[in-house]
Structure formats: C-alpha cells, structure tokens
Design a protein around this motif. Structure first.
Motif, PDB file in Angstrom:
ATOM      1  N   MET A 452       0.819  -1.210   0.000  1.00 48.78           N
ATOM      2  CA  MET A 452       0.000   0.000   0.000  1.00 48.78           C
ATOM      3  C   MET A 452       0.857   1.266   0.000  1.00 48.78           C
ATOM      4  SD  MET A 452      -2.927   1.236   0.142  1.00 48.78           S
ATOM      5  CE  MET A 452      -4.288   0.847   1.097  1.00 48.78           C
ATOM      6  N   VAL A 453       2.038   1.183   0.610  1.00 51.38           N
ATOM      7  CA  VAL A 453       2.964   2.324   0.654  1.00 51.38           C
ATOM      8  C   VAL A 453       3.317   2.765  -0.772  1.00 51.38           C
ATOM      9  CG1 VAL A 453       5.252   3.101   1.423  1.00 51.38           C
ATOM     10  CG2 VAL A 453       3.897   1.587   2.881  1.00 51.38           C
ATOM     11  N   ILE A 454       3.518   1.797  -1.672  1.00 50.87           N
ATOM     12  CA  ILE A 454       3.870   2.093  -3.069  1.00 50.87           C
ATOM     13  C   ILE A 454       2.752   2.880  -3.737  1.00 50.87           C
ATOM     14  CG2 ILE A 454       4.474   1.058  -5.302  1.00 50.87           C
ATOM     15  CD1 ILE A 454       5.362  -1.438  -3.668  1.00 50.87           C
ATOM     16  N   VAL A 455       1.503   2.442  -3.520  1.00 49.28           N
ATOM     17  CA  VAL A 455       0.345   3.087  -4.154  1.00 49.28           C
ATOM     18  C   VAL A 455       0.208   4.530  -3.669  1.00 49.28           C
ATOM     19  CG1 VAL A 455      -2.145   2.939  -4.541  1.00 49.28           C
ATOM     20  CG2 VAL A 455      -0.799   0.851  -4.329  1.00 49.28           C
ATOM     21  N   LEU A 456       0.350   4.744  -2.365  1.00 52.96           N
ATOM     22  CA  LEU A 456       0.209   6.104  -1.816  1.00 52.96           C
ATOM     23  C   LEU A 456       1.336   7.009  -2.273  1.00 52.96           C
ATOM     24  CD1 LEU A 456      -0.922   5.388   1.873  1.00 52.96           C
ATOM     25  CD2 LEU A 456      -2.337   6.035  -0.067  1.00 52.96           C
ATOM     26  N   THR A 457       2.559   6.465  -2.330  1.00 57.84           N
ATOM     27  CA  THR A 457       3.718   7.258  -2.754  1.00 57.84           C
ATOM     28  C   THR A 457       3.560   7.725  -4.202  1.00 57.84           C
ATOM     29  OG1 THR A 457       5.083   5.920  -1.283  1.00 57.84           O
ATOM     30  CG2 THR A 457       6.245   7.270  -2.881  1.00 57.84           C
ATOM     31  N   SER A 458       2.908   6.901  -5.047  1.00 60.02           N
ATOM     32  CA  SER A 458       2.798   7.219  -6.479  1.00 60.02           C
ATOM     33  C   SER A 458       2.008   8.492  -6.743  1.00 60.02           C
ATOM     34  CB  SER A 458       2.157   6.051  -7.227  1.00 60.02           C
ATOM     35  OG  SER A 458       0.812   5.886  -6.828  1.00 60.02           O
ATOM     36  N   VAL A 459       1.091   8.855  -5.820  1.00 60.60           N
ATOM     37  CA  VAL A 459       0.298  10.082  -6.025  1.00 60.60           C
ATOM     38  C   VAL A 459       0.544  11.116  -4.926  1.00 60.60           C
ATOM     39  CG1 VAL A 459      -1.552   9.102  -7.423  1.00 60.60           C
ATOM     40  CG2 VAL A 459      -1.673   8.912  -4.944  1.00 60.60           C
ATOM     41  N   GLY A 460       1.615  10.918  -4.129  1.00 61.21           N
ATOM     42  CA  GLY A 460       2.012  11.912  -3.127  1.00 61.21           C
ATOM     43  C   GLY A 460       1.123  11.980  -1.907  1.00 61.21           C
ATOM     44  N   LEU A 461       0.462  10.885  -1.558  1.00 65.41           N
ATOM     45  CA  LEU A 461      -0.372  10.877  -0.347  1.00 65.41           C
ATOM     46  C   LEU A 461       0.478  10.479   0.858  1.00 65.41           C
ATOM     47  CD1 LEU A 461      -3.558   9.141  -1.786  1.00 65.41           C
ATOM     48  CD2 LEU A 461      -3.441  11.475  -0.925  1.00 65.41           C
ATOM     49  N   PRO A 462       0.132  10.939   2.066  1.00 65.70           N
ATOM     50  CA  PRO A 462       0.953  10.625   3.252  1.00 65.70           C
ATOM     51  C   PRO A 462       0.869   9.145   3.624  1.00 65.70           C
ATOM     52  CG  PRO A 462      -1.031  11.838   3.876  1.00 65.70           C
ATOM     53  CD  PRO A 462      -0.988  11.836   2.381  1.00 65.70           C
ATOM     54  N   THR A 463       2.013   8.473   3.639  1.00 66.94           N
ATOM     55  CA  THR A 463       2.033   7.032   3.935  1.00 66.94           C
ATOM     56  C   THR A 463       1.693   6.735   5.398  1.00 66.94           C
ATOM     57  OG1 THR A 463       4.422   7.171   4.274  1.00 66.94           O
ATOM     58  CG2 THR A 463       3.669   6.447   2.111  1.00 66.94           C
ATOM     59  N   GLU A 464       1.932   7.709   6.282  1.00 69.52           N
ATOM     60  CA  GLU A 464       1.642   7.471   7.706  1.00 69.52           C
ATOM     61  C   GLU A 464       0.139   7.329   7.964  1.00 69.52           C
ATOM     62  OE1 GLU A 464       2.259  11.940   7.110  1.00 69.52           O
ATOM     63  OE2 GLU A 464       3.322  10.093   6.595  1.00 69.52           O
ATOM     64  N   ASP A 465      -0.693   7.755   7.005  1.00 71.64           N
ATOM     65  CA  ASP A 465      -2.150   7.640   7.183  1.00 71.64           C
ATOM     66  C   ASP A 465      -2.657   6.211   7.006  1.00 71.64           C
ATOM     67  OD1 ASP A 465      -2.402  10.247   7.834  1.00 71.64           O
ATOM     68  OD2 ASP A 465      -3.387  10.906   5.996  1.00 71.64           O
ATOM     69  N   ILE A 466      -1.770   5.288   6.629  1.00 70.29           N
ATOM     70  CA  ILE A 466      -2.154   3.867   6.576  1.00 70.29           C
ATOM     71  C   ILE A 466      -2.546   3.395   7.983  1.00 70.29           C
ATOM     72  CG2 ILE A 466      -1.332   1.512   6.092  1.00 70.29           C
ATOM     73  CD1 ILE A 466       0.453   2.689   3.928  1.00 70.29           C
ATOM     74  N   THR A 467      -1.965   4.058   9.004  1.00 71.55           N
ATOM     75  CA  THR A 467      -2.288   3.683  10.396  1.00 71.55           C
ATOM     76  C   THR A 467      -3.769   3.918  10.724  1.00 71.55           C
ATOM     77  OG1 THR A 467      -1.583   5.889  11.123  1.00 71.55           O
ATOM     78  CG2 THR A 467       0.045   4.118  11.247  1.00 71.55           C
ATOM     79  N   LEU A 468      -4.461   4.718   9.901  1.00 64.73           N
ATOM     80  CA  LEU A 468      -5.886   4.975  10.136  1.00 64.73           C
ATOM     81  C   LEU A 468      -6.735   3.739   9.857  1.00 64.73           C
ATOM     82  CD1 LEU A 468      -6.191   8.455   8.346  1.00 64.73           C
ATOM     83  CD2 LEU A 468      -6.128   8.066  10.817  1.00 64.73           C
ATOM     84  N   ILE A 469      -6.261   2.851   8.959  1.00 67.38           N
ATOM     85  CA  ILE A 469      -7.087   1.711   8.544  1.00 67.38           C
ATOM     86  C   ILE A 469      -6.595   0.376   9.120  1.00 67.38           C
ATOM     87  CG2 ILE A 469      -7.892   2.818   6.423  1.00 67.38           C
ATOM     88  CD1 ILE A 469      -5.773   1.271   4.896  1.00 67.38           C
ATOM     89  N   ILE A 470      -5.496   0.403   9.898  1.00 70.11           N
ATOM     90  CA  ILE A 470      -4.949  -0.851  10.434  1.00 70.11           C
ATOM     91  C   ILE A 470      -5.912  -1.505  11.424  1.00 70.11           C
ATOM     92  CG2 ILE A 470      -3.127  -1.769  11.959  1.00 70.11           C
ATOM     93  CD1 ILE A 470      -1.138  -0.054  10.486  1.00 70.11           C
ATOM     94  N   ALA A 471      -6.714  -0.704  12.128  1.00 66.49           N
ATOM     95  CA  ALA A 471      -7.624  -1.243  13.150  1.00 66.49           C
ATOM     96  C   ALA A 471      -8.595  -2.281  12.574  1.00 66.49           C
ATOM     97  CB  ALA A 471      -8.405  -0.111  13.806  1.00 66.49           C
ATOM     98  N   VAL A 472      -8.997  -2.112  11.309  1.00 71.28           N
ATOM     99  CA  VAL A 472      -9.957  -3.056  10.697  1.00 71.28           C
ATOM    100  C   VAL A 472      -9.292  -3.962   9.664  1.00 71.28           C
ATOM    101  CG1 VAL A 472     -11.989  -1.616  11.072  1.00 71.28           C
ATOM    102  CG2 VAL A 472     -10.633  -1.295   8.993  1.00 71.28           C
ATOM    103  N   ASP A 473      -7.981  -3.828   9.491  1.00 69.46           N
ATOM    104  CA  ASP A 473      -7.319  -4.574   8.413  1.00 69.46           C
ATOM    105  C   ASP A 473      -7.329  -6.086   8.663  1.00 69.46           C
ATOM    106  OD1 ASP A 473      -5.619  -4.282   5.885  1.00 69.46           O
ATOM    107  OD2 ASP A 473      -4.399  -5.592   7.140  1.00 69.46           O
ATOM    108  N   TRP A 474      -7.252  -6.508   9.931  1.00 71.63           N
ATOM    109  CA  TRP A 474      -7.241  -7.956  10.225  1.00 71.63           C
ATOM    110  C   TRP A 474      -8.499  -8.631   9.687  1.00 71.63           C
ATOM    111  CZ3 TRP A 474     -11.009 -10.499  12.942  1.00 71.63           C
ATOM    112  CH2 TRP A 474     -11.917  -9.695  13.646  1.00 71.63           C
TER     113      TRP A 474
END
Length: 543
Positions: A452-474
């Motif tokens: 997911m880091v690759i996808v966000l980096t490609s359009v300049g979105l903040p990679t640290e915001d992945i932490t917002l969705i980790i709670a439901v990722d399991w």
C-alpha cells in the motif's frame, strides 16, 4: 368487457399450466423426501463432512470469541488460547513449499512447450483482466459512497509504517524472481533496507573567502573547507518468509526442461509426481484437524481485537465500502465470467470450493490455503491435475484480485480524509500501481499493507495515514484473501475449459494420460472415502 372476456381463456390456460407445473414439482419433491433412507442421509453427511465441520467451526469460533471478550484476557492468555489455530497455520505452511515446487515441475513437465505456453498466456490474460476489473470496481465504489467525508483528526491510529520507495519495491520484485540461492529462497526474501551515511562535501570556491582569516590554524581551515552531509542509501536486506515468486520461476523453468528431456527426464518426473501425491496425502490427514484449528484462529482473533468503539464513523463506512466492493467482484463478476466462458453453473463450481474459501477466511493466507484449494478443485470439481498444478501455484503468488481492489479503494479513501482532490490522471496512476503492487504482495497475512505504501507514494499521499485503517485490516484481510482464492480457483476452471483441445491432443500423443491414471487409482483419498467409487470428472458437489 368483450375484450377482457376474450383474453380470459389465454390467461386461464397459463395459470392452469403454471399450477400443473407446481403440482408436478411438489409431487416429485414429496416422493424424493419420502424415498430418503438412513443410508442416503449417512452418505450425504460423509460426502460433505469436512464442509459441515468447517462451517460449524466458523460459527462456534465466532460465538466463542465474543463470549470470551468480557473476560479481558491478557496477551499471553490469548496466545495460549489461539495455540491450536497456530498449529494449523504451521502445518499448512510446512506443506506449501514442497507443494509449489512439485506441482509446478510435474504440471509443466506433463505438457509440451507449445501447450504450456498457451496455457500460461491464458492464465496471465485472466489474471490481468480480473485484477484490472477489481481495481475499477474498487475505484467506482469508493467514489460513489465517499466514505472519507469529514476530517481525520478524530480517527483512531494504530501501528507503524515502514518507508519504502516504489522503484526499490519493483526492483526487489524482479530480484526475488531470480534467487541466487535456492535453499535460502525457501525461508528468506530479498528486501531493500535503508541506512544513513555521512560523507564530506567540499565547499565551492566562492565560499572559501574566510580561509585567509583562519590560515594560521590548519585544523580549523580544513573543517571550514569541508562539511558533513547525511544521505539515505539503499542496502541489501532480507525478511523471513518463503520466496514463492523465485521458486515459481525456477520450478516452471525446471519443469519445461524436464519435459523436453523426454525419456532422460522420466526419473525426475516420477520423483516429483510421487512427491506431489505424498504431499496431498498429508493434506488429507491435516484436513481432519482443519475445523478445530479454524475455530481457534477465528475465536482467538476476536478475543484479541481492540475495543470495537474505534470502528465508527468514517472507518465503519470504509469497512462497509470494502465489503461491498469485494462482494460485487466475488458474487457477480467472477461467477459471470465463469458462466460466459465455460457455459456451466458457476455456483455448483463454487460449492465445491466451500472448504477452501472457509480455510482462507480462517487463515488469512492464500499460500497456506493452497493445499486445501488443490484438493477441492481436483476431487470436488474434477479439474485436470495438469491444470491445477500449473495454474494454482502461480495464481496464489501473483493473482491478487481482492488485494488490488482493496489497495485502490484504500488509497482513494486516504485521499478523501485528507481532502485531497484526485484528478483523472492520478486515479489512473492509482489503478496501475495497485494492479502492479498486488502482484508483489506475497501470499501472507497483511502483506497488502506493505505494498500500500507504493500506491500512496505514487500520487504523493501521506504514507503514515495507513495507520488509520490498520484497526480493521485484520478483518478485511480475511475477506480479500477469500476473494483471492476464489479468483485463483475460477481461473483454473476457465483455463481448463479453454485448454481442453491441447489436453486431448496431449493425451492422444502420450497414450497414458494423467486422467487415465486417476481413473485406475485415486490418489490422496480421504480415509472415509477409500471404499467409495471414483467420481466422474464433471461431477457436481452435493450440498
């Protein structure tokens, strides 16, 4: 009035025909129910024992998990409680490596270069088509529902994200395709790490005017002339886990070479064929333990789950959006694709895969589910072993429909919570990188978060915001893994249908085909099925 009276006989005839049809069907159903004996019930339960046990295990696991949540178990207690589930994961992962190698070598060796080339091309076209369709569905659903409406200030964050550049990630993918050491590839994957390096940079001449003032002190002059600079550099590294991609490339190449060696390659073919059958016999034994393991895996994860209160507002809408996207792809797109190509009922085919899908839901790993998927396709759905051996290991490694859909959807969700307006070009960029990144997502739990880091980096979105969705990722990880396994399995059915002429020609050339061998002796039978008659290849699973 006359007109309506004139139409009455027609409508009356239709109604009578409909009523007669209903009566006939009711009588037939009544006769069937009355003719059911104890042996019929016993036979049904034996045939579908594993599916019934597995479905029951999932239901009991969910009930048990929510029943134990009020007791607030410690992390150590949860780990002890989940131990039977951990054992199942270890058993399945133990078989993945020899299964991938033996199945691919025997699958490609059983076909000539021309047939395997055509089959491979069909599989790749199918994988790319379904992955692109999945990405498009994800983008359309997230744009329509718009779950990221609002701000991210009140959203719960969880976990840490490791930085990675897109270029290094894709280079790592290519490096892993060609492992320098096959033994190491069995337990390690190459991964670029990052380190900081300090180096001296000479000051340009126009900045050296102060040298005259400090000429008396040589050491001070040297420090002024030079300055230290910090640079982040990529360094070779490794992570634990089977390098499935490298083993797939090697096994396909090795199998093709053995196939071209004709009689000289027969001993090796027989060795890998025997290895494959031995592994499948082990799978038949492990399947008896699978329901118990799945029950504790699901119950343990529910007990371990953080406070449900964090899943609210935007995150709840995000979860619903992902579920809707995955359901559209799994329930509408994939079955429709199967029906259009094969012209058979897709739900009968999917019914035979039920245990593999439930195992994927429990283990959250398409690679760990691979042994069960083999058994379901070959025994329940009668798919040719040459197809499953070739298509399934490759599909479990590179075909990630659910992951691609999830990554595109999650990237746009993160853009929405940041109030970041994406133009059409950026959406196209997300779709391309999500498709490519899903290929690099190893078949292990939560690998999608890394890509997911690759996808966000490609359009300049903040990679640290992945932490917002980790709670439901399991939870979402389990659903997208199930979609991945369904996509791989339907792909095997479609490729078999399209390759039927090549398989028939190969049978005619060899005189003694894999199918004929299966008719003479059914390998890796379940213990309860040893005395049963062999099912025909186009048999339907009775549910």
């Amino acid at each position: 009035m006359t007109k309506s009276n004139g139409e009455d006989p027609r409508s009356g005839n239709r109604m009578e025909r409909f009523q007669q049809g209903v009566r006939k069907r009711t009588l037939l159903a009544k006769k069937k129910v009355q003719s059911i004996t104890k042996d019929d019930v016993k036979g049904y339960l034996v045939r579908n024992a594993f599916v019934l046990f597995t479905v029951t295990a999932v239901i009991v696991g969910i009930i048990l998990g929510f029943s134990l949540r009020p007791y607030k178990m410690t992390y150590r207690e949860v780990k002890y409680f989940s131990f039977p589930g951990e054992l199942l994961m270890r058993m399945l992962q133990m078989l993945v490596l020899p299964l991938i190698v033996s199945s691919l070598v025997t699958g490609t060796a059983a076909l000539d270069n021309k047939a395997s080339g055509r089959m491979g091309m069909r599989a790749i076209v199918y994988y790319m088509s379904t992955t692109i369709i999945a990405v498009i569905i994800g983008i359309i659903i997230v744009v329509i529902i718009h779950p990221g409406k609002g701000t991210k200030e009140n959203m719960h964050r969880e976990g840490k994200i490791m930085k990675v550049t897109a270029a290094d990630a894709f280079l790592d993918l290519i490096r892993n395709m060609f492992p320098p050491n096959l033994v190491e590839a069995c337990f390690k994957q190459f991964k670029t790490n990052y380190d900081k390096r300090m180096f001296r940079v000479a000051i340009p001449p126009n900045e050296t005017s102060i040298v005259a003032s400090v000429i008396n002190n040589v050491s001070e002059a040297m420090e002024t002339l030079t300055r230290m600079k910090e640079e982040v550099i990529p360094v070779p590294g490794a992570v634990n886990g089977v390098n499935a991609l490298g083993l797939v490339v090697f096994s396909i190449s090795f199998g093709l070479v053995i196939g071209n060696m004709k009689e000289q390659g027969q001993p090796l073919r027989h060795f890998f064929d025997s290895l494959n059958e031995a592994i499948m016999r082990l799978v038949a034994l492990i399947m008896w333990y699978a329901p118990l393991g799945i029950m504790f895996l699901i119950a343990g994860k529910i007990v371990e789950m953080e406070d449900m209160g964090v899943i609210g507002g935007q995150l709840a809408m995000y979860t619903v959006t992902v579920i809707i996207g995955l359901l559209i792809h799994a329930i509408i797109v994939l079955p429709l694709l199967y029906f259009l190509v094969v012209r058979k009922n897709p739900w009968v085919f999917i019914g035979g895969l039920l245990q593999a899908l439930i195992t994927a839901l429990g283990t959250s790993s398409s690679s760990a589910t691979l042994p069960i998927t083999f058994k379901c396709l070959e025994e329940n759905n009668g798919v040719d072993k040459r197809i499953t051996r070739f298509v399934l290991p490759v599909g479990a490694t590179i075909n990630m429909d659910g992951t691609a859909l999830y990554e595109a959807l999650a990237a746009i969700f993160i853009a929405q919570v940041n109030n970041f307006e994406l133009n059409f070009g950026q959406i196209i960029t997300i779709s391309i990188t999500a498709t490519a990144a899903s290929i690099g997502a190893a078949g292990i739990p939560q690998a999608g978060l890394v890509t997911m880091v690759i996808v966000l980096t490609s359009v300049g979105l903040p990679t640290e915001d992945i932490t917002l969705i980790i709670a439901v990722d399991w939870f979402l990880d389990r659903l997208r893994t199930t979609t991945n396994v369904l996509g791989d399995s339907i792909g095997a059915g479609i490729v078999e249908h399209l390759s039927r002429n090549e398989l028939k020609n190969r049978d005619a050339e060899m005189g003694n085909s894999v199918i004929e061998e299966n008719e003479m002796k059914k390998p890796y039978q379940l213990i309860s099925q040893e005395n049963e008659s062999v099912k025909p290849l186009d048999s339907e699973t009775k549910m």
